[in-house]
Write an enzyme that holds these catalytic residues in place. Structure first.
Site: not given
Ligand code: PMP
Length: 298
Positions: A156
């Site tokens: 991320k």
């Molecule tokens: N894809 C992207 C590109 C994201 O930024 C997020 C948010 N973090 C998600 C998927 C979903 O991830 P999570 O369920 O861990 O928040």
């Protein structure tokens, strides 16, 4: 524009609790100039006993660490210490239902060279839980997700989000609520900040890992499906296949589980309240507040 802090807001920065309005970062930071930082999006909820609980705290802080290491950042924090700091910063701001944004950032460095240290801030702002009544009109983006051979897509990293900003702004400029992005091979990948599922004949499908962020909510949805004995499959599929679905939804920490009305104006035929997706949405809402889900049959 939303306001994220006022003159009383406290954030955590490098071991200290400081006023958000007085916290400083170095304007020569490699993070600001090149998008070289990593972050998390976490939520806390007031649970059914009235306590403040950070949802999947360990999973989020482990992903933060893995993101930092994937970017060659020196990361010397423990998950325990950061979870403790997060609870403390929530308490200092008097928040129960909140969004939590930890960010690991780099020192002043105008070169591309590795750093010997990195910094952290944990910012929090109030966010009420979502009730799931709204349905989204989604548009297939003209932007693809970053090529995993060009980026470490499972991390991320802030820089990846320029792609998300472009896609989301394009969708809104065209009168839609959100974008759906494909991968470099034109398979469905994810939203700008959420993973995607579709439902067909009572079964759920979601893109396989490889070209997407491995979402913690995505994993939770799969967990819920297994518990409720709803069949779920990870596979690659196209936009055309999705348009033949009965229903679809985005899921993510911020989005929670949010149903779709349409994709490129093709309306999903099943009434949201009659879908298994809706059952999952309800089960997710229960899970974050630590309420036991009653397995109601539709
Ligand atoms: N894809 C992207 C590109 C994201 O930024 C997020 C948010 N973090 C998600 C998927 C979903 O991830 P999570 O369920 O861990 O928040």
């Amino acid at each position: 524009m939303a306001t994220y802090y006022n003159e009383n807001t406290i954030l955590y920065q490098n071991g200290k609790f400081v006023k958000a309005s007085e916290a400083k970062i170095d304007l020569y930071s490699q993070s600001l100039h090149y998008g070289y930082s990593v972050f998390e999006g976490i939520r806390s909820y007031k649970n059914i006993n009235g306590e403040t609980k950070i949802f999947k705290a360990v999973k989020h802080y482990e992903r933060l660490k893995n993101s930092a290491l994937a970017m060659n950042m020196p990361y010397n924090y423990t998950t325990d210490e950061l979870i403790e700091a997060t609870y403390e910063v929530l308490k200092k701001n008097n928040f129960q239902d909140a969004y939590i944004r930890p960010l690991i950032y780099a020192p002043a460095n105008m070169s591309f060279a590795k750093n010997t240290e990195c910094f952290i801030t944990i910012e929090v702002w109030e966010m009420a839980p979502f009730l799931g009544d709204k349905l989204l009109r989604v548009m297939t983006s003209s932007f693809q997700r970053p090529n995993p051979k060009g980026f470490k897509i499972e991390a991320k990293a802030a820089g990846h989000y320029v792609n998300s900003i472009l896609a989301s702004q394009e969708a809104k400029a065209n009168g839609y609520d959100e974008a759906l992005l494909t991968d470099m091979n034109d398979f469905v990948a994810e939203g700008p900040g959420a993973n995607v599922f579709f439902e067909k004949d009572g079964k759920l499908f979601t893109p396989s890992l490889g070209n997407i962020l491995p979402g913690i909510t995505r994993a939770t949805v799969i967990e819920i499906c297994n518990e409720l004995e709803i069949p779920v499959e990870e596979k690659l599929f196209t936009i055309d296949e999705m348009k033949k679905a009965d229903a679809a939804f985005f899921c993510g920490t911020a989005a929670e589980v949010i149903g779709w009305e349409s994709l490129d104006d093709v309306v999903f035929p099943k009434k949201w309240n009659e879908t298994v997706s809706r059952r999952i949405q309800k089960a997710y809402v229960d899970r974050v507040i630590e309420k036991e889900t009653v397995n109601e049959l539709v």
